[in-house]
Design a protein around this motif. Structure first.
Motif, PDB file in Angstrom:
ATOM      1  N   SER A   1      -4.406   3.997   9.823  1.00  0.00           N
ATOM      2  CA  SER A   1      -5.200   4.800  10.761  1.00  0.00           C
ATOM      3  C   SER A   1      -6.553   5.169  10.172  1.00  0.00           C
ATOM      4  N   TYR A   2      -6.638   5.295   8.840  1.00  0.00           N
ATOM      5  CA  TYR A   2      -7.932   5.571   8.204  1.00  0.00           C
ATOM      6  C   TYR A   2      -8.864   4.380   8.408  1.00  0.00           C
ATOM      7  N   GLY A   3      -8.316   3.181   8.284  1.00  0.00           N
ATOM      8  CA  GLY A   3      -9.122   1.981   8.481  1.00  0.00           C
ATOM      9  C   GLY A   3      -9.643   1.865   9.895  1.00  0.00           C
ATOM     10  N   ARG A   4      -8.907   2.462  10.854  1.00  0.00           N
ATOM     11  CA  ARG A   4      -9.330   2.403  12.255  1.00  0.00           C
ATOM     12  C   ARG A   4     -10.157   3.622  12.649  1.00  0.00           C
ATOM     13  N   GLY A   5     -10.287   4.589  11.732  1.00  0.00           N
ATOM     14  CA  GLY A   5     -11.147   5.740  11.985  1.00  0.00           C
ATOM     15  C   GLY A   5     -10.453   6.957  12.554  1.00  0.00           C
ATOM     16  N   SER A   6      -9.126   6.893  12.816  1.00  0.00           N
ATOM     17  CA  SER A   6      -8.439   8.038  13.416  1.00  0.00           C
ATOM     18  C   SER A   6      -7.825   8.981  12.383  1.00  0.00           C
ATOM     19  N   CYS A   7      -7.755   8.580  11.114  1.00  0.00           N
ATOM     20  CA  CYS A   7      -7.315   9.464  10.027  1.00  0.00           C
ATOM     21  C   CYS A   7      -8.508   9.689   9.106  1.00  0.00           C
ATOM     22  N   LYS A   8      -8.746  10.925   8.716  1.00  0.00           N
ATOM     23  CA  LYS A   8      -9.961  11.221   7.942  1.00  0.00           C
ATOM     24  C   LYS A   8      -9.722  11.340   6.439  1.00  0.00           C
ATOM     25  N   VAL A   9      -8.487  11.075   5.982  1.00  0.00           N
ATOM     26  CA  VAL A   9      -8.181  11.191   4.550  1.00  0.00           C
ATOM     27  C   VAL A   9      -7.841   9.814   3.994  1.00  0.00           C
ATOM     28  N   SER A  10      -8.659   9.324   3.078  1.00  0.00           N
ATOM     29  CA  SER A  10      -8.405   8.026   2.465  1.00  0.00           C
ATOM     30  C   SER A  10      -7.191   8.102   1.541  1.00  0.00           C
ATOM     31  N   HIS A  11      -6.346   7.061   1.594  1.00  0.00           N
ATOM     32  CA  HIS A  11      -5.188   6.972   0.702  1.00  0.00           C
ATOM     33  C   HIS A  11      -5.212   5.650  -0.055  1.00  0.00           C
ATOM     34  N   SER A  12      -6.414   5.190  -0.384  1.00  0.00           N
ATOM     35  CA  SER A  12      -6.568   3.926  -1.087  1.00  0.00           C
ATOM     36  C   SER A  12      -5.974   4.016  -2.490  1.00  0.00           C
ATOM     37  N   ILE A  13      -5.170   3.011  -2.855  1.00  0.00           N
ATOM     38  CA  ILE A  13      -4.581   2.957  -4.191  1.00  0.00           C
ATOM     39  C   ILE A  13      -4.229   1.502  -4.493  1.00  0.00           C
ATOM     40  N   THR A  14      -4.391   1.092  -5.730  1.00  0.00           N
ATOM     41  CA  THR A  14      -4.092  -0.285  -6.110  1.00  0.00           C
ATOM     42  C   THR A  14      -2.586  -0.504  -6.133  1.00  0.00           C
ATOM     43  N   LEU A  15      -2.178  -1.739  -5.895  1.00  0.00           N
ATOM     44  CA  LEU A  15      -0.749  -2.060  -5.888  1.00  0.00           C
ATOM     45  C   LEU A  15      -0.062  -1.775  -7.218  1.00  0.00           C
ATOM     46  N   PRO A  16      -0.644  -2.194  -8.362  1.00  0.00           N
ATOM     47  CA  PRO A  16       0.029  -1.900  -9.635  1.00  0.00           C
ATOM     48  C   PRO A  16       0.259  -0.400  -9.857  1.00  0.00           C
ATOM     49  N   LYS A  17      -0.719   0.409  -9.424  1.00  0.00           N
ATOM     50  CA  LYS A  17      -0.595   1.850  -9.640  1.00  0.00           C
ATOM     51  C   LYS A  17       0.491   2.465  -8.764  1.00  0.00           C
ATOM     52  N   ILE A  18       0.505   2.135  -7.478  1.00  0.00           N
ATOM     53  CA  ILE A  18       1.518   2.706  -6.591  1.00  0.00           C
ATOM     54  C   ILE A  18       2.903   2.171  -6.946  1.00  0.00           C
ATOM     55  N   ASN A  19       2.996   0.905  -7.377  1.00  0.00           N
ATOM     56  CA  ASN A  19       4.287   0.359  -7.811  1.00  0.00           C
ATOM     57  C   ASN A  19       4.834   1.160  -8.991  1.00  0.00           C
ATOM     58  N   LYS A  20       3.966   1.460  -9.951  1.00  0.00           N
ATOM     59  CA  LYS A  20       4.368   2.203 -11.150  1.00  0.00           C
ATOM     60  C   LYS A  20       4.854   3.607 -10.791  1.00  0.00           C
ATOM     61  N   ILE A  21       4.115   4.284  -9.882  1.00  0.00           N
ATOM     62  CA  ILE A  21       4.493   5.647  -9.491  1.00  0.00           C
ATOM     63  C   ILE A  21       5.849   5.651  -8.785  1.00  0.00           C
ATOM     64  N   VAL A  22       6.062   4.693  -7.882  1.00  0.00           N
ATOM     65  CA  VAL A  22       7.317   4.639  -7.127  1.00  0.00           C
ATOM     66  C   VAL A  22       8.494   4.339  -8.048  1.00  0.00           C
ATOM     67  N   ILE A  23       8.349   3.341  -8.909  1.00  0.00           N
ATOM     68  CA  ILE A  23       9.456   2.973  -9.813  1.00  0.00           C
ATOM     69  C   ILE A  23       9.795   4.126 -10.746  1.00  0.00           C
ATOM     70  N   GLU A  24       8.768   4.826 -11.255  1.00  0.00           N
ATOM     71  CA  GLU A  24       9.032   5.980 -12.136  1.00  0.00           C
ATOM     72  C   GLU A  24       9.776   7.079 -11.387  1.00  0.00           C
ATOM     73  N   SER A  25       9.431   7.307 -10.120  1.00  0.00           N
ATOM     74  CA  SER A  25      10.106   8.330  -9.321  1.00  0.00           C
ATOM     75  C   SER A  25      11.576   7.974  -9.096  1.00  0.00           C
ATOM     76  N   ILE A  26      11.831   6.705  -8.746  1.00  0.00           N
ATOM     77  CA  ILE A  26      13.215   6.264  -8.522  1.00  0.00           C
ATOM     78  C   ILE A  26      14.002   6.298  -9.830  1.00  0.00           C
ATOM     79  N   GLU A  27      13.341   5.908 -10.913  1.00  0.00           N
ATOM     80  CA  GLU A  27      13.978   5.915 -12.235  1.00  0.00           C
ATOM     81  C   GLU A  27      14.420   7.318 -12.615  1.00  0.00           C
ATOM     82  N   ALA A  28      13.543   8.298 -12.367  1.00  0.00           N
ATOM     83  CA  ALA A  28      13.864   9.689 -12.691  1.00  0.00           C
ATOM     84  C   ALA A  28      15.047  10.175 -11.866  1.00  0.00           C
TER      85      ALA A  28
END
Length: 482
Positions: free
Chosen positions: A326-353
């Motif tokens: 929705s940010y890309g289409r202009g209807s959401c005003k908060v960017s949530h851009s993040i690289t794949l390696p970074k979001i993968n690392k955060i998710v795996i660490e959360s599940i691991e914990a």
């Protein structure tokens, strides 16, 4: 012959669609009166929940556009069978497209055992009625197609004279079949043209409008494509644009698109309009949508990560990062851009914990497969309770006598008590222990470079419902199936 008891009383659904001709005899109230009169004469009860009335102006040509019709068909497919027959004022109210009519009537009659009856076009049960009904449907379809062609010809002629044939575009109002600049929204349109010509982008303009609480003509938030549509619309320089096929689909150069001089007051000057068109074309040339063929992008978190601000899914952007759709289409005003390696690392660490500590955060969803015997019995109890409503309506509509109503009510209440007696306490199960045992090897698989991204996505989907990413905090909340 008067039907005795609930067993012999048929239940009906009433389907009502308003004619686009807007004739009094075809009004919703008039149709319902005739349908109820027929039902009473044939000892049929129509529960209020099974009265389906289509919104005004909905065409009968395409069933997929009729919400009430689709709700009725969805209800008809439930078990046990909710009603025995669908009552209509005329067969044309069911469908004016023979293909739709044959498909839906065949499904209702042959697969579900639900008849479709026109109360004003009574047919017998002999084989000749099949031909008569087919002839009625063919005539209805011919009438619909012919009417559509006549309307299109009339609208085309109006457009040639520069008269409006649609709802006013954003920035205009309509009065006595004439567009007039709206004093509240016309300045907004003028500002959009000026700001875009000065270098602003469509997405930035959409975000600005949404932040100001401004909504489109149909009451929706603005998107970058909404702004682009406004900037491309020649109505703002006094022209009328229209296609006999209906939607233009942002293909403004189609051969059948008519653009003629209108009789309304322009909102922007032709010089500003041309300046904006030149910049729009330049942006399209610089950033073409299909400049290169994009390969299908598979990644571990595909379709699972959502924006913490608006709830939209994060999609793979051309930059290689994930971004809120929705940010890309202009209807959401908060960017949530993040690289794949970074979001993968955060998710795996959360599940691991979660697996290491053996404690779930407060983000647990019930399993989709948690329906047990007790749940099925509860469904049966709810069905019996709905029967109570139906027999009460049958009594109120004078289909059943008071004695019949009392007898049927006692019978249903007895059945409810019998079902309740079958409910037994379910022994407690350590669902968390079972969950960890089942998925204990998942984390290692997610970290294994030899396993493909699509396989990892399937592994995640087996125990993760969705993931919410909060960019400001740099955290994720993982919602599990338990």
């Amino acid at each position: 012959m008067k039907y005795k008891g609930r067993e012999s009383m048929r239940v009906a659904a009433a389907y009502i669609r308003v004619s686009t001709d807007d004739q009094l005899e075809y009004s919703p109230d008039s149709q319902l009166i005739e349908i109820r009169r027929y039902a009473k004469a044939h000892d049929i009860v129509i529960p209020e929940d099974y009265i389906y009335i289509e919104d005004d102006g909905i065409s009968g040509r395409k069933t997929k556009k009729r919400e009430a019709f689709q709700r009725m068909i969805g209800t008809a497919k439930t078990k046990p069978k909710p009603f025995d027959v669908i009552l209509l004022w005329k067969f044309s109210r069911f469908a004016r497209n023979r293909e739709d009519s044959v498909v839906y009537k065949s499904m209702l009659r042959k697969q579900l055992g639900i008849d479709v009856i026109s109360v004003s076009e009574p047919l017998s049960d002999d084989k000749m009625s099949i031909l008569i009904e087919a002839m009625i449907e063919a005539m209805d379809e011919y009438y619909s197609i012919n009417l559509s062609e006549e309307v299109t010809r009339g609208m085309t002629e109006k457009v040639r004279r520069g008269e409006p044939v649609s709802i006013p575009a954003f920035g205009y109002s309509i009065k006595e079949k004439q567009y007039y600049p709206n004093p509240k929204t016309a300045p907004i349109v003028r500002s959009l043209f000026e700001e875009y010509a000065a270098g602003a982008g469509c997405r930035d303009l959409a975000t600005k409008l949404n932040d100001m609480g401004i909504r489109s003509t149909r009451g929706n938030p603005f998107e970058n494509r909404t702004v682009e549509y406004i900037l491309r619309n020649p109505v703002y320089i006094g022209m009328i644009r229209w296609s006999p096929e209906g939607k233009i689909s942002r293909n403004y150069t189609k051969s059948n698109v008519m653009v003629v001089q209108g009789s309304h007051e322009p909102i922007v000057t032709r010089e500003l309009w041309e300046q904006v068109q030149d910049r729009l074309d330049e942006v399209k040339r610089t950033y073409p949508k299909y400049a290169r063929v994009r390969e299908r992008c598979d990644f571990m978190l595909k379709g699972l990560v959502r924006c913490s601000n608006c709830g939209s899914t994060l999609v793979h952007a051309s930059t290689g990062s994930l971004q809120c759709h929705s940010y890309g289409r202009g209807s959401c005003k908060v960017s949530h851009s993040i690289t794949l390696p970074k979001i993968n690392k955060i998710v795996i660490e959360s599940i691991e914990a979660t697996f290491r500590l053996g404690v779930f955060p407060l983000t647990v969803k019930p399993s989709k497969q948690s329906i047990d015997e007790n749940a099925l019995i509860q469904q049966q109890i709810q069905r019996e309770k709905r029967k109570l409503d139906r027999i009460r309506e049958a009594y109120e509509n004078e289909v059943d006598t008071l004695e019949e109503y009392k007898a049927n009510k006692e019978k249903i209440l007895t059945e409810i008590e019998r079902l309740k007696a079958q409910l037994t306490p379910t022994p407690p199960v350590d669902l968390r222990k079972k969950f960890f045992e089942k998925n204990k090897n998942s984390v290692q698989k997610l970290k294994d470079p030899t396993i493909s991204e699509s396989e990892k996505n399937e592994i995640l989907r087996s125990f993760v419902d969705h993931i919410v990413f909060n960019r400001a905090k740099g955290t994720v909340d993982v919602f599990y199936y338990l």
